[in-house]
Design an enzyme around this catalytic site. Structure first.
Site, mmCIF file in Angstrom:
data_model
loop_
_atom_site.group_PDB
_atom_site.id
_atom_site.type_symbol
_atom_site.label_atom_id
_atom_site.label_comp_id
_atom_site.label_asym_id
_atom_site.label_seq_id
_atom_site.Cartn_x
_atom_site.Cartn_y
_atom_site.Cartn_z
ATOM 1 N N HIS A 86 0.791 -1.241 -0.146
ATOM 2 C CA HIS A 86 0.130 0.040 0.040
ATOM 3 C C HIS A 86 0.807 1.277 0.052
ATOM 4 O O HIS A 86 0.260 2.563 0.134
ATOM 5 C CB HIS A 86 -1.072 -0.088 1.186
ATOM 6 C CG HIS A 86 -2.008 1.015 1.084
ATOM 7 N ND1 HIS A 86 -2.804 1.330 0.076
ATOM 8 C CD2 HIS A 86 -2.588 1.714 2.085
ATOM 9 C CE1 HIS A 86 -3.697 2.225 0.204
ATOM 10 N NE2 HIS A 86 -3.762 2.343 1.448
ATOM 11 N N LYS A 137 -27.210 -3.563 6.586
ATOM 12 C CA LYS A 137 -27.464 -2.229 5.938
ATOM 13 C C LYS A 137 -29.008 -2.010 5.916
ATOM 14 O O LYS A 137 -29.554 -0.929 5.890
ATOM 15 C CB LYS A 137 -26.608 -1.942 4.862
ATOM 16 C CG LYS A 137 -27.150 -2.530 3.438
ATOM 17 C CD LYS A 137 -26.318 -2.194 2.566
ATOM 18 C CE LYS A 137 -24.782 -2.339 2.386
ATOM 19 N NZ LYS A 137 -24.010 -1.998 1.220
ATOM 20 N N SER A 164 -27.120 6.043 9.009
ATOM 21 C CA SER A 164 -25.816 5.818 8.498
ATOM 22 C C SER A 164 -25.311 4.589 8.944
ATOM 23 O O SER A 164 -24.930 4.301 10.050
ATOM 24 C CB SER A 164 -24.809 6.947 8.526
ATOM 25 O OG SER A 164 -23.674 6.624 8.236
ATOM 26 N N SER A 198 -10.741 8.412 1.761
ATOM 27 C CA SER A 198 -10.061 8.611 0.778
ATOM 28 C C SER A 198 -9.986 9.939 0.156
ATOM 29 O O SER A 198 -10.910 10.863 0.278
ATOM 30 C CB SER A 198 -10.715 7.912 -0.366
ATOM 31 O OG SER A 198 -10.269 7.988 -1.647
ATOM 32 N N THR A 225 -4.976 8.948 1.342
ATOM 33 C CA THR A 225 -5.837 8.494 2.446
ATOM 34 C C THR A 225 -5.767 9.737 3.530
ATOM 35 O O THR A 225 -4.833 10.391 3.747
ATOM 36 C CB THR A 225 -5.798 7.204 3.034
ATOM 37 O OG1 THR A 225 -4.320 7.217 3.910
ATOM 38 C CG2 THR A 225 -5.844 6.094 2.051
#
Length: 746
Positions: A414, A490, A499, A527, A536
């Site tokens: 990463h 969700k 949320s 992001s 990030t």
């Protein structure tokens, strides 16, 4: 629970199974581009052979084994056709937030986590720091000038006083940049299928899957080579696509002070081969024909079979384990190792390869209850030196892993590629692998892949043994738990106008508060790809609102309506914090940028940065990330096959079960890492490791009707326990949902 999935697979190899994912998934404008970057930011050094990227890793947040790949605040990106680099110049530069805004939010963020006397002292320091004509104003102007003269002011190493370096050096280098002498780089994906009756089928099927995976990646590479990769959009705005340039044909090289990233795709002679590892032996596999066309799946299968048959048994030293050494140790070993010309040529072939395919050996048997946890730990560290930890070259930017028992995953760095990018790549490869393929023997014979040779001196052999011992210690220290919360997902949360991410974040804080009777600094990644060269950022998840909620939840003197109001307020504040981070207004990034500016201007470090509150604010006890960007993945794949006189038909089952992905980073001698995430179309789940020896790391993937959690801690820390945390988290989710259901809506 996830372990039940493994049980079903063993019972009926090809029965329909619950689907999972194959791979764990500013106001100032840029004024002019510098032709040469400063020594404090990543510098791209071009040579006629390669493009070397010197990286002094900066930390987007304090302390940790690369925050893994933690995950990033989930982002749904729309993909539109078009040349993927055409909109780069039109992207806005990362803004420098207003100084007063940042310090005000900073003080507010401190209120739930520091003592009153500490907070009063910090307020005095902040007032001194931001007064007109003071040092804060000077540093702010310097940071704004930097933003005007660079594409992204955050692309530099954060440097502080010596005590700070020890705490923060391993930060946003994901996959473990050599931040300091004790950091380590390694990661791995793996799962186990106990199905001896299918062993002969799997032996063949796994090579076909490996061949299809290679073909899929080469197809994706073709879009990069021809600049036809669709541009990604988020909320109608194009995202920075620059990171796609660096995930193939690149490798990390150890250095004495800092590691470098060498990128070969744009060299005068770009690589045409990949590296294949089997039984800890390395092979060069040319993946293009003489006319420039990529090898077909049939051809790749034949070549992989040759490699497997040529390395069925080996007594050679496992040189790949050397890449798990601490970066200082690996640098010293590396210099000594490549003094031998044969070793130098072999290492160069690995480093220059497009990517690496790891054909893994068996894994240790475990109980049904521990299958999912065991598979996840294999994704992180390979299981130890006696299993597959040496079947890797962890400095490669990307390694794809195929286990002989059906595991499939990806292990990636990463350092230059965030999880959002990895998710796109993974989704593409997964979709490609699901296409049926008809296998036939190639008509034209292919040359034998080249086996790489290494000369091992007594000194190198000693280094190998030491690397084995250290890897085994790290592997054994990991405390990891996977929990499938199947009570709701969700859909139910949306029905309550909640949320999903913010609700889970509040549950995490409630679980922690119940365990330790205190609030803790909680990190969540976000992001920044809406900005040029954006990487990030950090969402500061702990707030006064979240603290008020968790403290009131179990208070018998509070009415349910009041608790519900506190929950909704905390959720609203979290959403605001998330939006601030995504829009480049992170208090952490700004403060660390000002701190670095003080170092560059060679002025005494302002007390605001040496204050005890500053360390507490960003020395996170809890690192979290939602399934978004995923960098590594662990999967259980189910293969359907049919044979005929003309060949074998093989395809990936639409109901294949796939578990999370992972990648690891080490902080000091403790396993650590970080990951960032954006929602994956294939439902991948990142698995991360703790950021600090006495901390937790939690990754989660929210599906329509369930949530998957992966919690990690360290066994050597007696204060933490991943199993206790996941149980507390499950209780918190159920209690919070009960509260919502029992409280009438106004």
């Amino acid at each position: 629970m996830t372990s039940l999935i493994f049980k079903k697979i063993r019972e009926v190899m090809f029965s329909p199974l619950p689907q999972r994912s194959l791979f764990s998934r500013c106001s100032l404008r840029h004024m002019e581009r510098q032709k040469s970057v400063t020594a404090t930011r990543a510098s791209f050094q071009h040579t006629n052979r390669s493009e070397a990227i010197q990286v002094k890793v900066r930390m987007m947040r304090p302390c940790g084994l690369v925050k893994s790949c933690h995950l990033v605040k989930p982002v749904s990106a729309t993909v539109l056709a078009g040349r993927y680099l055409t909109q780069q110049q039109g992207l806005p530069s990362l803004p420098v937030p207003p100084l007063q805004q940042t310090v005000e939010y900073y003080l507010t963020a401190l209120e739930p986590i520091v003592e009153v006397d500490e907070l009063m002292r910090t307020k005095e320091l902040v007032e001194e720091f931001q007064k007109p004509g003071g040092v804060g104003e000077r540093l702010q102007l310097g940071l704004e000038r930097r933003a005007c003269n660079s594409e992204n002011w955050a692309w530099r190493e954060r440097v502080g006083p010596k005590q700070h370096l020890q705490q923060f050096r391993v930060q946003e280098v994901e996959m473990c940049w050599k931040q300091y002498s004790e950091s380590t780089s390694f990661a791995e994906n793996r799962a186990v299928i106990d199905s001896p009756k299918k062993k002969s089928l799997l032996s063949c099927a796994i090579l076909v899957c490996a061949a299809k995976l290679i073909a899929g990646v080469l197809n994706f590479k073709a879009m990069l080579d021809h600049d036809t990769l669709p541009v990604e959009y988020m909320k109608g705005k194009p995202l920075c696509m620059k990171q796609y340039n660096y995930f193939l044909s690149s490798c990390r090289i150890p250095g004495p002070e800092r590691d470098s990233m060498v990128y070969h795709a744009n060299s005068s002679s770009p690589p045409k081969h990949i590296t294949v590892v089997h039984n800890s032996e390395f092979f060069v596999l040319d993946v293009y024909n003489s006319d420039g066309t990529p090898l077909t799946v049939d051809q790749l299968y034949v070549q992989l079979e040759k490699i497997r048959n040529a390395s069925l048994q080996t007594n050679l030293e496992p040189v790949g384990i050397l890449t798990t050494q601490t970066r200082d140790s690996w640098n010293k070993t590396y210099i000594n190792f490549i003094k031998d010309e044969t070793n130098k040529e072999s290492v160069s072939a690995i480093e220059r390869s497009i990517f690496t395919i790891c054909l893994d050996g068996p894994m240790p048997p475990v109980s049904d209850e521990m299958h999912s946890n065991s598979a996840a730990t294999q994704v992180l560290h390979g299981g130890g030196s006696q299993w597959n930890s040496a079947n890797r070259w962890f400095d490669k930017t990307v390694q794809f892993i195929i286990g002989e028992d059906g595991a499939c995953g990806a292990n990636g760095s990463h350092a230059l590629v965030d999880g959002t990018v990895w998710t796109t790549i993974v989704d593409y490869v997964v979709a490609y692998m699901k296409k049926p393929v008809f296998m036939q023997s190639p008509m034209v014979p292919l040359p034998m892949p080249q086996k790489l040779h290494f000369n091992i001196t007594p000194e190198i052999k000693k280094d190998i043994e030491e690397a084995k011992q250290r890897m085994d210690i790290l592997a054994q220290d990991l405390d990891l738990r996977i929990t499938v919360f199947d009570h709701f997902g969700k859909n139910v949360l949306k029905a309550h106008n909640m949320s999903t991410d913010a609700f889970i974040q509040m549950a995490i804080q409630l679980a922690y508060y119940r365990m330790y009777q205190r609030c803790s600094a909680v990190f969540e990644a976000a992001s920044l790809r809406m900005f040029r060269l954006g990487r990030t950022s950090s969402i500061y998840a702990t707030s006064n609102a979240s603290a008020a909620f968790v403290k009131a939840f179990d208070d018998p003197g509070k009415q349910n309506t009041e608790k519900t109001d506190l929950l909704r307020k905390a959720v609203k504040v979290h959403i605001t914090s998330s939006n601030m981070a995504i829009s480049g207004q992170s208090i952490e990034d700004h403060l660390f940028g000002l701190q670095t500016q003080a170092v560059e201007e060679k002025i005494p470090m302002p007390e605001i940065f040496t204050d005890s509150s500053f360390a507490k604010a960003f020395d996170y006890d809890f690192s979290t990330s939602q399934d978004s960007q995923v960098i590594y993945n662990l999967g259980l794949l189910v293969v359907k096959s049919q044979t005929s006189d003309t060949g074998m038909h093989l395809s990936l089952s639409p109901q294949a079960v796939f578990l999370p992905h992972v990648y690891l980073h080490a902080y000091s001698s403790a396993i650590q890492r970080r990951c960032v995430s954006v929602t994956s179309k294939t439902g991948s789940l990142p698995i991360t490791c703790v950021e600090k020896p006495n901390g937790y790391d939690v990754c989660y993937s929210v599906m329509n009707d369930h949530i998957i959690f992966v919690a990690t801690a360290l066994n050597t820390c007696k204060e933490t326990n991943a199993a206790h945390l996941t149980q507390a988290l499950e209780d918190a989710l159920l209690d919070m949902m009960t509260l919502l259901e029992q409280t009438p809506r106004v």
